[in-house]
Design a protein around this motif. Structure first.
Motif, PDB file in Angstrom:
ATOM      1  N   ASN A   1       0.829  -1.204   0.000  1.00 38.80           N
ATOM      2  CA  ASN A   1       0.000   0.000   0.000  1.00 38.80           C
ATOM      3  C   ASN A   1       0.865   1.256   0.000  1.00 38.80           C
ATOM      4  O   ASN A   1       0.521   2.257  -0.644  1.00 38.80           O
ATOM      5  CB  ASN A   1      -0.931   0.008   1.216  1.00 38.80           C
ATOM      6  CG  ASN A   1      -2.032  -1.029   1.120  1.00 38.80           C
ATOM      7  OD1 ASN A   1      -2.432  -1.424   0.029  1.00 38.80           O
ATOM      8  ND2 ASN A   1      -2.511  -1.493   2.263  1.00 38.80           N
ATOM      9  N   PHE A   2       1.994   1.188   0.721  1.00 37.62           N
ATOM     10  CA  PHE A   2       2.920   2.316   0.738  1.00 37.62           C
ATOM     11  C   PHE A   2       3.498   2.539  -0.660  1.00 37.62           C
ATOM     12  O   PHE A   2       3.656   3.684  -1.106  1.00 37.62           O
ATOM     13  CB  PHE A   2       4.047   2.060   1.743  1.00 37.62           C
ATOM     14  CG  PHE A   2       4.983   3.234   1.918  1.00 37.62           C
ATOM     15  CD1 PHE A   2       4.714   4.215   2.856  1.00 37.62           C
ATOM     16  CD2 PHE A   2       6.132   3.355   1.148  1.00 37.62           C
ATOM     17  CE1 PHE A   2       5.566   5.300   3.017  1.00 37.62           C
ATOM     18  CE2 PHE A   2       6.986   4.436   1.299  1.00 37.62           C
ATOM     19  CZ  PHE A   2       6.707   5.409   2.246  1.00 37.62           C
ATOM     20  N   PHE A   3       3.832   1.438  -1.361  1.00 37.86           N
ATOM     21  CA  PHE A   3       4.297   1.551  -2.746  1.00 37.86           C
ATOM     22  C   PHE A   3       3.251   2.272  -3.588  1.00 37.86           C
ATOM     23  O   PHE A   3       3.563   3.199  -4.344  1.00 37.86           O
ATOM     24  CB  PHE A   3       4.548   0.154  -3.329  1.00 37.86           C
ATOM     25  CG  PHE A   3       5.964  -0.330  -3.214  1.00 37.86           C
ATOM     26  CD1 PHE A   3       6.809  -0.333  -4.311  1.00 37.86           C
ATOM     27  CD2 PHE A   3       6.453  -0.799  -2.010  1.00 37.86           C
ATOM     28  CE1 PHE A   3       8.109  -0.788  -4.214  1.00 37.86           C
ATOM     29  CE2 PHE A   3       7.752  -1.255  -1.900  1.00 37.86           C
ATOM     30  CZ  PHE A   3       8.591  -1.259  -3.005  1.00 37.86           C
ATOM     31  N   ASP A   4       1.990   1.831  -3.475  1.00 33.53           N
ATOM     32  CA  ASP A   4       0.910   2.424  -4.265  1.00 33.53           C
ATOM     33  C   ASP A   4       0.766   3.920  -3.994  1.00 33.53           C
ATOM     34  O   ASP A   4       0.513   4.712  -4.910  1.00 33.53           O
ATOM     35  CB  ASP A   4      -0.416   1.726  -3.963  1.00 33.53           C
ATOM     36  CG  ASP A   4      -0.492   0.333  -4.580  1.00 33.53           C
ATOM     37  OD1 ASP A   4       0.167   0.105  -5.607  1.00 33.53           O
ATOM     38  OD2 ASP A   4      -1.209  -0.523  -4.027  1.00 33.53           O
ATOM     39  N   ASP A   5       0.929   4.306  -2.732  1.00 37.11           N
ATOM     40  CA  ASP A   5       0.702   5.701  -2.350  1.00 37.11           C
ATOM     41  C   ASP A   5       1.901   6.601  -2.639  1.00 37.11           C
ATOM     42  O   ASP A   5       1.718   7.804  -2.872  1.00 37.11           O
ATOM     43  CB  ASP A   5       0.365   5.788  -0.854  1.00 37.11           C
ATOM     44  CG  ASP A   5      -0.961   5.126  -0.512  1.00 37.11           C
ATOM     45  OD1 ASP A   5      -1.787   4.977  -1.432  1.00 37.11           O
ATOM     46  OD2 ASP A   5      -1.148   4.737   0.657  1.00 37.11           O
ATOM     47  N   ASN A   6       3.108   6.037  -2.621  1.00 37.23           N
ATOM     48  CA  ASN A   6       4.304   6.879  -2.670  1.00 37.23           C
ATOM     49  C   ASN A   6       5.281   6.559  -3.809  1.00 37.23           C
ATOM     50  O   ASN A   6       6.214   7.332  -4.037  1.00 37.23           O
ATOM     51  CB  ASN A   6       5.072   6.761  -1.335  1.00 37.23           C
ATOM     52  CG  ASN A   6       4.241   7.200  -0.152  1.00 37.23           C
ATOM     53  OD1 ASN A   6       4.143   8.380   0.146  1.00 37.23           O
ATOM     54  ND2 ASN A   6       3.641   6.237   0.541  1.00 37.23           N
ATOM     55  N   GLY A   7       5.084   5.425  -4.486  1.00 36.32           N
ATOM     56  CA  GLY A   7       6.035   5.017  -5.513  1.00 36.32           C
ATOM     57  C   GLY A   7       5.814   5.708  -6.847  1.00 36.32           C
ATOM     58  O   GLY A   7       4.814   6.374  -7.092  1.00 36.32           O
ATOM     59  N   GLU A   8       6.786   5.519  -7.741  1.00 32.99           N
ATOM     60  CA  GLU A   8       6.719   6.055  -9.108  1.00 32.99           C
ATOM     61  C   GLU A   8       6.097   5.007 -10.030  1.00 32.99           C
ATOM     62  O   GLU A   8       6.603   3.888 -10.134  1.00 32.99           O
ATOM     63  CB  GLU A   8       8.125   6.409  -9.592  1.00 32.99           C
ATOM     64  CG  GLU A   8       8.171   6.919 -11.018  1.00 32.99           C
ATOM     65  CD  GLU A   8       9.589   7.156 -11.510  1.00 32.99           C
ATOM     66  OE1 GLU A   8       9.753   7.462 -12.713  1.00 32.99           O
ATOM     67  OE2 GLU A   8      10.536   7.015 -10.706  1.00 32.99           O
ATOM     68  N   VAL A   9       5.020   5.358 -10.696  1.00 31.94           N
ATOM     69  CA  VAL A   9       4.323   4.433 -11.594  1.00 31.94           C
ATOM     70  C   VAL A   9       4.997   4.447 -12.969  1.00 31.94           C
ATOM     71  O   VAL A   9       5.217   5.509 -13.554  1.00 31.94           O
ATOM     72  CB  VAL A   9       2.837   4.811 -11.729  1.00 31.94           C
ATOM     73  CG1 VAL A   9       2.128   3.867 -12.695  1.00 31.94           C
ATOM     74  CG2 VAL A   9       2.153   4.790 -10.370  1.00 31.94           C
ATOM     75  N   ILE A  10       5.309   3.250 -13.482  1.00 31.20           N
ATOM     76  CA  ILE A  10       5.988   3.121 -14.777  1.00 31.20           C
ATOM     77  C   ILE A  10       5.265   2.071 -15.605  1.00 31.20           C
ATOM     78  O   ILE A  10       5.009   0.962 -15.115  1.00 31.20           O
ATOM     79  CB  ILE A  10       7.465   2.699 -14.599  1.00 31.20           C
ATOM     80  CG1 ILE A  10       8.138   3.548 -13.516  1.00 31.20           C
ATOM     81  CG2 ILE A  10       8.225   2.808 -15.924  1.00 31.20           C
ATOM     82  CD1 ILE A  10       9.474   3.019 -13.062  1.00 31.20           C
TER      83      ILE A  10
END
Length: 348
Positions: A149-158
């Protein structure tokens, strides 16, 4: 080394007590009155305060009340040191929150024992406070689901098209990835240039981690098998998360352990299984990774199948032709459809 703040207006007693405590391996800071003592406690935040009651400027009760008002010092253990032995003085000190009360004159054993027990108690209470804080912290990441969930909220989408390289073996391992759509294969080349697939990752899988403490490059190449959407998080950011979320660290260690076990099983499969067994297992693996429903075609290249199975492409083609004749699978152009799942599982 634990630190003690000794607040005592009697210079001789102050220096003698300081020497006694230092001989017991404590670091001792002294103050000659309550006002100086309170200021020193606020500045240095000692492990424990030993304080006289009757002093100029500010008495011991005032020091204790001042410490109790500040969240940084309110949990510091506090021992009163006084010649006053009336019950009302003892009661007043304890009512204000003192941890202990020692009367003068005192023995070395008496004061050392009191200090040791109060420091130990304070450590236990601090551990308990930290545990409760962690349990109630809404920002804590407790498990892999929280991390994703942290990835979804804070990561860079590629976004990647099919057959695109995400990273190559030997490149700096700057990012860890979460797959939100698609399939990714990780692979290496042997000394003859033959591709060996080391892992298949599907939606909701994490991949790309090497070392979190050393600057180790990627140990394999990652390529999309289908159109894919990834969320990338920098390795430094993940490292900071793990430093403050210990339950999550344990979950990630388990994930790494499972990955190692999977690679080991794959190597054993490649080393000792028959060509038929390798091919059947690989088809079933891709069906699982692609989340194929019964009778739904598996859209995968022969090269990728052969790479994961660890056999030559020509050998794989001959084997799946045999499976077709046996009624285990159907071949529709470049796609494969499982016809008899149970029999395919029994191939050896």
């Amino acid at each position: 080394m634990k630190t003690i703040l000794l607040i005592e207006d009697d210079a001789v007693l102050r220096e003698n007590t300081k020497e006694l405590l230092e001989l017991s391996d404590y670091a001792v800071t002294t103050a000659s009155n309550g006002k100086i003592g309170l200021e020193t406690a606020m500045l240095t935040q000692p492990d424990i305060v030993v304080c006289d009651i009757m002093m100029p400027e500010l008495d011991g009760y005032g020091v204790l009340e001042g410490l109790a008002k500040d969240k940084k010092t309110k949990h510091i253990p506090f021992i009163f040191l006084s010649a006053k032995t009336e019950r009302k003085d003892v009661r007043k000190g304890m009512d204000l929150g003192a941890d202990d009360y020692i009367t003068k004159p005192f023995s070395e054993e008496e004061i050392i024992s009191a200090i040791e027990s109060r420091i130990a108690k304070a450590a236990i209470l601090e551990d308990r406070r930290q545990s409760e804080k962690t349990e109630n912290d809404p920002n804590e990441l407790r498990d892999l689901n929280d991390l994703k969930n942290f990835f979804d909220d804070n990561g860079e989408v590629i976004n990647y098209a099919k057959d695109k390289i995400i990273y190559k073996e030997g490149q700096n391992s700057n990012y860890i990835y979460l797959i939100t759509k698609g399939i990714v294969k990780c692979h290496k080349l042997d000394e003859k240039g033959k591709e060996l697939t080391t892992a298949l990752h599907k939606e909701d899988d994490l991949f790309g981690y090497t070392s979190f403490t050393q600057n180790i490059p990627y140990q394999e190449t990652a390529t999309t098998i289908s159109e894919a959407t990834l969320v990338g998080l920098s390795k430094n950011e993940l490292k900071n998360i793990l430093n403050t979320n210990h339950k999550l660290t344990l979950e990630l260690i388990q994930l790494l352990t499972d990955d190692i076990s999977g690679v080991k099983n794959q190597l054993l499969e490649m080393a000792y299984s028959s060509v038929y067994k390798k091919t059947a297992t690989t088809i079933l693996t891709f069906a699982d990774k692609l989340d194929c429903k019964p009778n739904e075609p598996i859209k995968i290249s022969r090269n990728d199948l052969a790479s994961v199975a660890g056999i030559a492409t020509e050998t794989l083609i001959r084997t799946i032709s045999t499976f077709k004749k046996q009624g285990l699978i159907a071949i529709e152009g470049r796609n494969i459809k499982i016809i008899d799942l149970e029999k395919l599982k029994e191939v050896n």
